[in-house]
Scaffold this motif. Structure first.
Motif, PDB file in Angstrom:
ATOM      1  N   VAL A 167       3.664 -30.693  12.987  1.00  0.00           N
ATOM      2  CA  VAL A 167       2.955 -29.424  13.121  1.00  0.00           C
ATOM      3  C   VAL A 167       3.785 -28.379  12.396  1.00  0.00           C
ATOM      4  O   VAL A 167       4.992 -28.284  12.605  1.00  0.00           O
ATOM      5  CB  VAL A 167       2.778 -29.035  14.603  1.00  0.00           C
ATOM      6  N   ASN A 220       4.346 -24.419  11.827  1.00  0.00           N
ATOM      7  CA  ASN A 220       4.094 -23.091  12.361  1.00  0.00           C
ATOM      8  C   ASN A 220       4.506 -22.081  11.294  1.00  0.00           C
ATOM      9  O   ASN A 220       5.686 -21.763  11.141  1.00  0.00           O
ATOM     10  CB  ASN A 220       4.891 -22.888  13.653  1.00  0.00           C
ATOM     11  N   SER A 261      -2.818 -28.057  18.818  1.00  0.00           N
ATOM     12  CA  SER A 261      -3.057 -26.615  18.856  1.00  0.00           C
ATOM     13  C   SER A 261      -1.766 -25.945  19.292  1.00  0.00           C
ATOM     14  O   SER A 261      -0.819 -26.615  19.726  1.00  0.00           O
ATOM     15  CB  SER A 261      -4.219 -26.253  19.789  1.00  0.00           C
ATOM     16  N   GLN A 262      -1.741 -24.631  19.169  1.00  0.00           N
ATOM     17  CA  GLN A 262      -0.524 -23.890  19.496  1.00  0.00           C
ATOM     18  C   GLN A 262      -0.899 -22.576  20.164  1.00  0.00           C
ATOM     19  O   GLN A 262      -1.867 -21.919  19.786  1.00  0.00           O
ATOM     20  CB  GLN A 262       0.274 -23.602  18.231  1.00  0.00           C
ATOM     21  N   TYR A 320       3.064 -25.941  22.413  1.00  0.00           N
ATOM     22  CA  TYR A 320       2.349 -26.800  21.469  1.00  0.00           C
ATOM     23  C   TYR A 320       1.617 -27.885  22.248  1.00  0.00           C
ATOM     24  O   TYR A 320       2.152 -28.420  23.206  1.00  0.00           O
ATOM     25  CB  TYR A 320       3.324 -27.435  20.476  1.00  0.00           C
ATOM     26  N   THR A 326      -8.076 -29.465  13.275  1.00  0.00           N
ATOM     27  CA  THR A 326      -7.339 -28.295  13.720  1.00  0.00           C
ATOM     28  C   THR A 326      -7.422 -27.242  12.630  1.00  0.00           C
ATOM     29  O   THR A 326      -7.087 -27.510  11.477  1.00  0.00           O
ATOM     30  CB  THR A 326      -5.868 -28.653  14.001  1.00  0.00           C
ATOM     31  N   ASN A 332      -4.412 -23.398  14.095  1.00  0.00           N
ATOM     32  CA  ASN A 332      -3.756 -23.816  15.345  1.00  0.00           C
ATOM     33  C   ASN A 332      -4.710 -23.935  16.525  1.00  0.00           C
ATOM     34  O   ASN A 332      -4.302 -23.805  17.678  1.00  0.00           O
ATOM     35  CB  ASN A 332      -2.599 -22.877  15.689  1.00  0.00           C
TER      36      ASN A 332
END
Length: 149
Positions: free
Chosen positions: A39, A41, A88-89, A94, A137, A140
């Motif tokens: 992932v 960010n 997702s975040q 997370y 996704t 996020n």
């Protein structure tokens, strides 16, 4: 003559071309039969690497220079959850979404790096005539796209 000129130019180009260079190297010992999921960010300029095997899911958080910031580990969801289908975040929390083969059952596994906690939440999808078409996704946020059969 043209063939020799073409061959020479290809060889010269291969010597002058740029190659990839190693940015960061770290010692991570992994056993066989492990799956990986990453992932990115962009907001906090960090990368989270999720490594899972038969028993555990380990998450390693890297900063923008690929230095290890911290890590968390959790028990892997049941065997009926075959693969990670998305993420997702929410701030420093997370979520990995695991799905069964028929996609009727999903488990959300959360990794909270601020509180240093992990949690799992089973999600039972009541699909009658619908079928999951795609998981994705975007920004996020995890989406399940379904259609009626």
């Amino acid at each position: 003559m043209i063939k020799k000129l073409l061959l020479f130019s290809l060889l010269a180009n291969s010597f002058l071309s740029f190659s990839q260079e190693i940015v960061k190297e770290f010692d991570l010992k992994l056993e066989r039969k492990r799956d990986y999921f990453q992932v990115i960010n962009e907001t906090d300029k960090e990368v989270i690497l999720f490594v899972n095997d038969k028993e555990r899911v380990s998450s390693i958080r890297f900063d923008e220079k690929f230095n290890v910031k911290d890590s968390l580990s959790a028990i892997r969801p049941e065997k009926k959850y075959k693969e990670i289908v998305g993420h997702s975040q929410n701030e420093h929390n997370y979520f990995l979404f695991w799905a069964s083969e028929d996609r009727k059952e999903i488990e959300a596994q959360s990794f909270d790096f601020e509180k240093k906690e992990t949690n799992s939440i089973p999600i039972n999808l009541e699909l009658k005539k619908e079928k999951i078409v795609k998981e994705l996704t975007i920004n996020n946020t995890f989406y399940l796209i379904n259609s009626s059969c």
